[in-house]
Design a protein around this motif. Structure first.
Motif, PDB file in Angstrom:
ATOM      1  N   GLN A  44       9.360   4.404  10.005  1.00 18.90           N
ATOM      2  CA  GLN A  44      10.062   3.172  10.464  1.00 18.90           C
ATOM      3  C   GLN A  44       9.042   1.867  10.423  1.00 18.90           C
ATOM      4  OE1 GLN A  44      11.830   3.967  14.277  1.00 18.90           O
ATOM      5  NE2 GLN A  44      13.422   5.250  13.416  1.00 18.90           N
ATOM      6  N   GLU A  45       7.886   2.312  11.074  1.00 18.02           N
ATOM      7  CA  GLU A  45       6.850   1.010  11.097  1.00 18.02           C
ATOM      8  C   GLU A  45       6.555   0.217   9.745  1.00 18.02           C
ATOM      9  OE1 GLU A  45       4.668  -1.713  12.530  1.00 18.02           O
ATOM     10  OE2 GLU A  45       6.199  -0.506  13.550  1.00 18.02           O
ATOM     11  N   GLU A  46       6.560   1.233   8.828  1.00 20.13           N
ATOM     12  CA  GLU A  46       6.324   0.891   7.445  1.00 20.13           C
ATOM     13  C   GLU A  46       7.252   0.021   7.031  1.00 20.13           C
ATOM     14  OE1 GLU A  46       5.253   3.803   4.731  1.00 20.13           O
ATOM     15  OE2 GLU A  46       3.985   4.784   5.914  1.00 20.13           O
ATOM     16  N   MET A  47       8.472   0.324   7.189  1.00 21.20           N
ATOM     17  CA  MET A  47       9.748  -0.359   6.613  1.00 21.20           C
ATOM     18  C   MET A  47       9.685  -1.701   7.194  1.00 21.20           C
ATOM     19  SD  MET A  47      12.238   2.789   6.536  1.00 21.20           S
ATOM     20  CE  MET A  47      13.833   1.923   5.905  1.00 21.20           C
ATOM     21  N   VAL A  48       9.511  -1.776   8.821  1.00 18.91           N
ATOM     22  CA  VAL A  48       9.586  -2.838   9.397  1.00 18.91           C
ATOM     23  C   VAL A  48       8.555  -3.808   8.980  1.00 18.91           C
ATOM     24  CG1 VAL A  48       9.153  -4.029  11.498  1.00 18.91           C
ATOM     25  CG2 VAL A  48      10.494  -2.025  11.380  1.00 18.91           C
TER      26      VAL A  48
END
Length: 1756
Positions: free
Chosen positions: A62-66
């Motif tokens: 999720q952090e990578e995508m954000v």
């Protein structure tokens, strides 16, 4: 275009990292676009996709995508270049001057007592370590979380506001300014980006719709039926209850429910079910239903649309992103604050930050944390905006506090907790008082949140209160304290008015408390239910310092003080006017009359709570101190003042206390006793008891003294007691009267004598504290913490102790235990006042006893007159008039007369003591006045009144005559000295009166009188001295008789004493030496044909249970020693070795030289009959079966019990086997010596073993040891030839001794191997030898560590335990099959015999030689066993067996040392050409040859000899101990003292070794050569010599506890850097340090629990199993406590070895003083471990602190 060109590379970078987002970034960059709409479109598109799996979120993905989809493009737009490069540049350009670190729960904070403006000013550990405060008086505390480091805040510190890290210029940047300015373009972008981001965050956090999103976020998607059932955290339901509810409602597994619950507790909410709306709604109802079953309210559950959940989660992510940005630049912070504070034009709505604050109580935990951190990192880092934020905060203060009080989350998670950050800043506090009227706001809030506790009279009544709610209300009180914490230095009119307004508002609260919770005396029936009293007292405690602070603020300004006084006086009068309807009554005594309203404490309602009256008393004293009292009449007219009314209520309160002491209120239960206790206790007394005394002093100064005393008599209900009324016969009533008279006299003493209050007399605060300390130390010497606890604290939690303590006391340092104490200086003893008003009754009698005892020892009289008190200040000077008024004289005369007339029931000694004290005070006062002024000016005529007759009657007497008679009253013998002192004082005052008329004549007569006085005193002294001498001689005579009796007793009970006391450096051998002094010339050699005689004497022991004596004999019933067997790693050389937890498959015959884990046997040395012990143990078992509910300290199932005498923990008994005295005939010995060489002995043994093997085969093929019978062609040397050197029949043991041998051996086997008991197991003998060897090694190690001699210095318990253990180990063989013992022996000899090596024989480097020696020596007699007869070797045979076995093991050990030293590098070349060095050199050449050159020939001989000599010492010392206790041969004298060189020679002599150990090889060369070849060819040896593996070095290193830093803050620093290896979150853990190996562990946390054998164990418990075989020692760093644990179920706390400068430990860092390592205490801990006393300490601790609900040690 320039802008675009500038941003080209960044766009390229963006394309490189996230190509898909390039068009989107370009769109944001376009100035024509509406940024907000574009930004929201982007979020609407990406956010629901990123946060789609909330049931099982993959945080990293999720952090990578954000980052890729939203934050990276946003940062590129904001900064105009690659974010990483830009932020790196910003980082290097300098940091803020403020630290701003936000504390997490458990983190250590530091406050400087010298420089902090108030105790709330704290530093984080990094700033503290780099600040000047490190060398000041600082305090350490654990943060509750949510605080903020004040480094850089100039208003928080008087000095050193900046640490070296935050000083301007401290960073690497050459620029002067502390932070770089952003360029205008970035500022412009920020002004476009921040409003949209902030608005989005605010909108999403306060979004209430569960199913819908705001319109602008729903444009690009169709609505999907995807919902989450979300469970929220609360503080009402327990962890287990939530898990239970989830399991029941959702049918999920325990593990899943635990995961959910942990996440909910950490983040505040969690999706527990995903699906359609209907299914989520159903789950919601189920959870509510299940959680409501047990608790009063259901869990908070909501059903949220997936998109709503996603956006709310992303809003928090954006909050964290903003938080990070804030730390980079002041410009970002300012823009952010401006936007947050901006109110919409023409709108009534609050600004963004106020919206969030007002919504705070409805946010979940995670959201609150983000919000508060954002406020910290933005508003609180900019002083200007902090001020604006504070204004907003105060604007909504009432609403916020009310929200918090109805919320259920902890204070640390509430926005109201931020008040401390604003209210304690002096300039900000001033501003808020002047502009926002904050004092009034807070006081009004306080009244508004407590309406349900007001009764019909508008008084508080806290019956049935909610503790939780009150705890929340206290936060409002704290805020008031924070605002008042620093007094203003400059007063403006506006500040004065606003403060006064706030003070009047505060008086409204006090009005509600004045007279609250009135009580009425119960008559007849006892009260049924104790009323709730705690809340009122608790609020009183909370308000104590605030009341004092208000008084101090008022006293800063004269005008303000007078106006405040007027307001307070009015408030008191308003409260006092009630109940005036009754008619006045008239009371006559001594010709004086008092008119007063009828009131009786014993019949009418009374209240202990009078904060208004007490505040007025405080202000009155301050008026007196500042001199403003002269203007009081301008503000309060004398008619208005009504002093009688002011005194009335405090007086009632004191009477109530007196009546409680007289047990008149017994039927009112414990609640009243508790209230009276707190009323006088140090926590409350300043604003309760002390102020009531002051109010009485105000009354005494302003009223007519006779009227004042009449009022007191009437209120104490003693009017009749002093009239000529026939007393009652009712004993209870008389007793009651007596107590009341005592209490009243005591109060009169206090009113006249207690002047140590600034304002009442001319004393300073230091004088007051000094007096308090003097009186505390007059009771007994006290520790610093005990004195601190007994002194009241001010608003900064300071007592002022340190400033004055050295003037009045000297510090005495502590020993190895206990704590340091302060002792009073002799010159301060004259300040002692027996009737000190802060003494409790116990303290009063203890102090009196101590002082009288001291005076007696100094051969002085026992009078303890009061010290001269300081003069009253002018406003209080009239108080002394009550001493010489008529009513006082009547009271004193009446009481003295009763004593003289011996009406015993009408007076008590205490009463007379008080009368004498009052007389003393009167005389002292008159004396002082006469010495200062001429007689005609002195109006105080105490002497005259006291010598005047009581009446005109014939039998009338005066006080002086009564005192003379008093000396003859036998019951008052103890007061005789005091009476004499008073009579002398009368004399002195008389002379002073006479002297002033004629100075010169007076001077001479005065001196003569003084001489006469002196001579009478000297006579008295001489008489006293004579009596003291006579008493001393009498005592001496009695002591002599007693010691004679004692000696007699000790003689008759000698062994009992030996067993209970330590042997004072006397070994048995020495005592025996005295007993056989005739045979001085015997040999002190333990081995070989020259062996000295065994020294044995008749051993008669006394059983501690039946007290009967018995001689220890083989054929007698067994006697046993209580003992404890435990596994131990105290000697391990390799802590990383994995220990076998269960010994089912373990072969314990060979001990690895690492000594990884041994079995230790210790004894407390107490003797019992075996039968007595069995009965005792059975009785214990029966007792505990009947008391199942009591937690057991010991495990009866595993044979544990407490020694009946010393209460040590034991788990077995050692049978006491007598030593068999053996004598060697020297002629026989010489004959045998001719034929029995080592070679012959080896042949004989080899043949015997071969013969056994042949006999035992009986046709079966089993792995036979391959013997090479070199040159023994004659097989009749044969099987029986071993017997030809002397045999004897084996010792016959009684059946009870055999039974005990088996029992003890089985315990060793069971405990040592952690297996079930099995008497037939073949490993039992092995374990016996092993524990014997290991215990000897432990004792030798201990003696060496302590620097004690090998013999003669053992404690008696160690000596008797070791003696019994070695004799047991020798005897145990007889209870096992001899074939089994032979089998073990053959395996042991495999290491030592040149011509035999079994398949499982370990390498030379893999065995501990001492264990082999003990095993071989103890099992060797089994070779003498024959089928038909039970034989054992004779003395001569044994002597040779022992000698050759010892020599062989010694040769092997020398070989071990030589091989392990092969890699040693010479430290310094000292060319030593001694004989030993040459022998070593030639030996090395041989070894080099046998190892094909692997062993280097270049090692110098002196180095090898040095290594051998040092390395073999522990082995030789252990062998000496072993053979001494086995054979009883006395050791040489040199071993009874410590000397390195003498010890080596003595050991060699005692053990029949040449001092040049290499001679052994030469002596036995032919025999040993093949053995040497075999050893050298061993693959392990060759591998070690080639450097492929490492052999253990000798001497082995002595184990010590890890090295600890001297300063405790270094440990706290280590703990703050500790990160749990198994947990990703940054929550604070409980770091503990293993003191054995230095490992830092995460204790009491689920993340580090391990599954061991199917059981959940905490990190410490599982670590202990490996590190200390279940026994371990940890330091809890944050709590400064040592934890001792044993196994999974036992443990205890132990004082840490860190002490403050006062020699005290500080568990829990409660006091917070700097702590330093005390080496003596740490050494004590080390000995506790090395002496194997940890288990004993745990058992002792658990027995003394028995807790019904024990701590779960398993999960530590």
């Amino acid at each position: 275009m320039a802008d675009g060109a500038d941003r080209g590379p960044a766009a390229g970078a963006a394309g490189g990292r996230a190509p898909a987002q390039a068009p989107e970034r370009a769109m944001w960059c376009d100035e024509r676009f509406d940024f907000q709409a574009t930004f929201l479109q982007c979020l609407a598109k990406h956010v629901p996709n990123i946060y789609s799996a909330e049931m099982d979120p993959l945080a990293e993905k999720q952090e990578e995508m954000v980052q890729a989809a939203i934050l990276y493009p946003l940062e590129c737009y904001l900064f105009g270049e690659d974010p990483d490069i830009f932020l790196e540049k910003l980082q290097q350009s300098g940091t803020s001057q403020l630290c701003g670190k936000v504390f997490k729960g458990g983190e250590t904070t530091y406050s400087c007592r010298d420089c902090a403006v108030d105790p709330t000013c704290v530093l984080c550990i990094d700033c503290f370590q780099n600040s000047i405060h490190k060398n000041h008086r600082y305090k350490m505390h654990s943060s509750t979380g949510g605080g903020f480091c004040d480094c850089g805040d100039t208003e928080a510190w008087k000095a050193g506001p900046l640490c070296t890290k935050h000083e301007p210029g401290a960073s690497s940047s050459p620029k002067e300014n502390s932070e770089c300015q952003l360029n205008e373009e970035i500022m412009e972008h920020s002004r476009r980006v921040f409003p949209s981001v902030i608005r989005y965050i605010v909108d999403m956090l306060i979004w209430e719709e569960e199913k819908e999103l705001p319109v602008e976020l729903t444009i690009s998607r169709e609505k999907v039926d995807s919902y989450y059932c979300v469970l929220f955290n609360d503080e009402h339901h327990s962890y287990d209850h939530v898990i239970y509810s989830l399991q029941r409602a959702l049918g999920c597994e325990l593990g899943e429910a635990q995961l959910h619950t942990t996440a909910i507790d950490k983040e505040g909410r969690r999706a527990v079910k995903a699906g359609h709306y209907a299914s989520c709604q159903e789950a919601k109802e189920e959870i509510k239903r299940h959680s409501e079953n047990v608790s009063q309210r259901p869990l908070h559950v909501e059903v949220l649309h997936a998109d709503v959940m996603a956006h709310q989660k992303f809003a928090l992510r954006l909050g964290s992103w903003l938080n990070k940005l804030m730390s980079y630049s002041s410009d970002f912070r300012q823009i952010f604050c401006q936007i947050c504070l901006k109110e919409e034009a023409g709108s009534e709505k609050p600004c963004f930050i106020s919206k969030l604050m007002l919504w705070d109580a409805r946010l979940h935990k995670g959201a609150r944390k983000v919000l508060h951190e954002l406020i910290f990192s933005s508003f609180f880092m900019e002083m200007e905006y902090k001020k604006l934020f504070a204004v907003e905060f105060v604007k909504y203060y009432k609403a916020l506090q009310k929200e918090y009080i109805s919320d259920d989350h902890d204070r640390v998670l509430s926005v109201t907790a931020l008040s401390v950050q604003m209210f304690t800043v002096p300039t900000l506090a001033r501003h808020l008082i002047e502009e926002q009227n904050v004092i009034t706001t807070i006081t009004e809030t306080l009244l508004e949140v407590l309406p349900e506790y007001l009764d019909k009279n508008d008084k508080f009544n806290f019956q049935g209160y909610s503790q939780d709610k009150l705890n929340r209300v206290y936060s409002v009180i704290y805020d008031l304290r924070y605002i008042l914490v620093s007094k203003p230095t400059v007063w403006t009119d506006r500040l004065r008015e606003r403060f006064l307004e706030g003070f009047v508002s505060f008086l409204r609260i006090l009005t509600c408390m004045q007279g609250m919770e009135e009580i009425k005396r119960q008559i007849g029936q006892h009260i049924e239910v104790d009323p709730d009293w705690e809340a009122a007292i608790a609020i009183q405690m909370q308000l104590k310092n605030i009341l004092l602070m208000f008084q101090e603020w008022c006293a800063c300004d004269e005008e303000l003080l007078l106006r405040s006084y007027r307001e307070c006086h009015r408030a008191v009068m308003r409260c006092s006017t009630n109940g005036r309807s009754r008619e006045k009554t008239v009371f006559h005594l001594c010709g004086h009359t008092l008119e007063s309203r009828p009131y009786r404490v014993s019949a009418d309602p009374v209240s202990i709570h009078l904060p208004l009256s007490r505040t007025l008393a405080g202000l009155h004293v301050r008026l007196s101190k500042t001199g403003a009292i002269s203007r009081l009449h301008e503000f309060v007219s004398p008619e208005e003042f009504q002093v009688e009314l002011l005194v009335e209520y405090p007086l009632r309160c004191l009477v109530l206390v007196a009546q409680v002491a007289a047990e008149m209120w017994r039927r009112n239960g414990l609640s009243l006793i508790s209230q009276v206790f707190y009323y006088q206790d140090v926590k409350c007394r300043e604003e309760m008891y002390d102020k009531d005394i002051i109010m009485l002093q105000i009354g005494a100064s302003l009223m007519d003294p006779n009227q004042f005393l009449l009022l007191i008599l009437q209120r104490y209900e003693l009017a009749d007691a002093f009239k000529k009324i026939k007393p009652t016969k009712d004993q209870d009533l008389i007793k009651q009267y007596n107590v009341l008279i005592e209490e009243m006299l005591q109060i009169l003493i206090y009113v006249v004598g207690e002047r140590y209050v600034p304002g009442i007399s001319n004393v300073t605060k230091e004088d007051v504290i000094m007096r308090e300390i003097i009186h505390l130390l007059c009771i007994e010497p006290m520790a610093h913490s005990a004195i601190t606890k007994s002194l009241p604290e001010n608003e900064n939690n300071e007592t002022g102790l340190e400033n004055v303590i050295d003037k009045v006391a000297t510090f005495k340092k502590p020993g190895v235990s206990g704590h340091g104490v302060y002792e009073l200086k002799d010159e301060c003893l004259k300040e002692f006042n027996m009737f000190f008003y802060h003494y409790t009754k116990t303290q009063h009698s203890k102090a009196e006893h101590t002082q009288k005892k001291r005076r007696k020892q100094e051969n002085r009289d026992e009078a303890l007159p009061p010290p001269s008190p300081p003069d009253f200040s002018p406003a209080f000077s009239n108080v002394v008039r009550i001493l010489n008024c008529d009513v006082m004289m009547h009271i004193l005369r009446t009481l003295l007369q009763r004593a003289v007339e011996l009406e015993t029931h009408l007076w008590t000694e205490a009463m007379i003591q008080m009368v004498l004290h009052l007389l003393s005070l009167g005389l002292l006062e008159e004396k002082q006045q006469l010495q200062k002024s001429p007689e005609e000016e002195v109006t105080f005529d105490f002497y005259h009144k006291a010598t005047r007759m009581g009446s005109s009657a014939l039998n009338a007497v005066n006080v002086l005559m009564l005192l003379e008679k008093l000396k003859r009253v036998p019951q008052l013998e103890a007061q005789k000295d005091t009476v004499n002192w008073i009579l002398q004082m009368f004399d002195m005052v008389k002379r002073l009166r006479e002297k002033s008329s004629l100075a010169t004549v007076g001077a001479t007569s005065g001196s003569e009188a003084a001489k006469g006085d002196e001579s009478s005193q000297e006579k008295e002294k001489a008489e006293r001295k004579r009596k003291a001498e006579a008493a001393r001689l009498h005592r001496q005579k009695i002591m002599a008789q007693m010691s004679a009796l004692q000696r007699n007793f000790i003689e008759t009970h000698k062994l009992l004493y030996e067993n209970t006391l330590e042997a004072q450096g006397k070994d048995d051998a020495i005592m025996e030496e005295e007993s056989t002094s005739s045979a001085i010339d015997y040999s002190r050699i333990a081995l070989g044909p020259k062996r000295g005689p065994s020294v044995t004497e008749k051993e008669v022991l006394t059983c501690i249970l039946c007290q009967e004596e018995q001689e220890v004999k083989l054929e007698s019933a067994a006697m046993v020693l209580s003992a404890c067997v435990q596994k131990s790693t105290a000697l391990t050389q390799n802590r990383s070795r994995i220990l076998e937890l269960s010994g089912d498959t373990l072969d314990p015959l060979f001990m690895h030289p690492d000594l990884p884990c041994g079995t230790h046997t210790g004894s407390c040395g107490h003797v019992m009959h075996a039968a007595c012990w069995q009965k005792y143990f059975e009785a214990m078992q029966l007792n505990f079966r009947q008391r199942l509910h009591v937690e057991q300290i010991f495990d009866l199932e595993n044979g544990e019990y407490l020694c009946p005498l010393c209460k040590s923990l034991c788990n077995t008994v050692i049978p006491i086997v007598p030593l068999q005295a053996q004598k060697i005939n020297s002629e026989d010995a010489e004959a045998v010596a001719q034929i029995l060489s080592l070679a012959r002995w080896l042949e004989t043994v080899t043949v015997r073993i071969s013969g056994y093997s042949v006999k035992n085969i009986k046709g079966e093929k089993q792995s036979l040891p391959p013997f090479t019978n070199k040159g023994t062609g004659n097989s009749a040397l044969e099987f029986h030839s071993i017997l030809s050197f002397g045999v004897q029949s084996s010792a016959k043991y009684s059946s009870s001794i055999k039974e005990m041998l088996i029992l003890f051996a089985t315990t060793i086997y069971r405990v040592g191997l952690k297996v079930a008991p099995n008497e037939a197991d073949s490993r039992i003998p092995m374990m016996t030898w092993s524990t014997c060897a290991f215990t000897i090694q432990c004792i030798e190690n201990l003696l060496e560590t302590e620097g004690k001699p090998l013999f003669g210095s053992l404690q008696n318990r160690q000596h008797s335990g070791l003696k019994a253990l070695v004799q047991f180990a020798a005897a145990q063989r007889t209870t096992s099959p001899q074939l089994l013992i032979q089998k073990h022996l053959i395996r042991l000899l495999g290491v030592l015999l040149p011509n035999y090596k079994g398949e499982d024989t370990p390498s030379l480097l893999e065995v501990d030689m001492f264990h082999i020696l003990v095993g071989a020596v103890l099992s060797f007699p089994s070779l003498y066993w024959e089928d038909a007869v039970d034989l054992q070797p004779s003395s001569i045979s044994s002597a040779y067996n022992h000698l050759y076995l010892f020599h062989l093991t010694t040769l092997a050990h020398i070989m071990q040392i030589v091989i392990s030293s092969a890699t040693e590098s010479p430290t310094a070349h000292t060319s030593d050409n001694s004989e030993e060095a040459q022998s070593a050199q030639s030996f090395c050449r041989e070894v080099c040859q046998y190892t094909s050159g692997c062993f280097s020939q270049d090692i110098p001989g002196w180095l090898v000899w040095d290594c051998v000599k040092k390395g073999i010492m522990p082995y030789l010392r252990c062998a000496a101990l072993f053979f001494h206790y086995l054979l009883g041969v006395s050791p040489p004298e040199e071993l009874l003292q410590v000397s390195e060189e003498g010890q080596f020679k003595a050991l060699c002599s005692y053990l029949s070794l040449p001092t040049n150990l290499f001679q052994l090889f030469h002596e036995y060369w032919d025999t040993v050569n093949p053995l040497l070849q075999r050893w050298c060819a061993d693959p392990v040896v060759l591998s070690c010599l080639k450097g492929k593996s490492i052999a253990i070095r000798y001497p082995r290193k002595r184990n010590h506890l890890i090295e600890l830093p001297e300063d405790y803050s270094c440990l706290l620093n280590q703990a703050s850097q500790f990160r749990c290896p198994r947990s990703s979150d940054d929550e604070q853990k409980h770091p503990v340090l293993c003191l054995f190996c230095g490992a830092m562990l995460c204790s009491q946390n689920t993340c580090c629990q391990e599954l061991v054998n199917g059981e959940e164990l905490g990190a410490c418990t599982s670590h202990a199993l490996q590190c200390g075989a279940g026994v371990c020692m940890f330091l809890k760093i944050r709590e400064c406590k040592v934890v001792l644990i044993e196994g999974k179920t036992r443990g205890c706390l132990y004082p840490a070895p860190y002490l403050d400068e006062y020699g005290e430990t500080d568990p829990g860092l409660k006091r917070g003083n700097p702590l330093h390592l005390c080496q003596e205490r740490y050494r004590k801990l080390h000995l506790l471990w090395q002496q194997h006393c940890i288990i004993e300490e745990i058992a002792r601790s658990q027995e003394t602190n028995q807790i019904f609900f024990g701590f779960n040690w398993q999960l530590l």
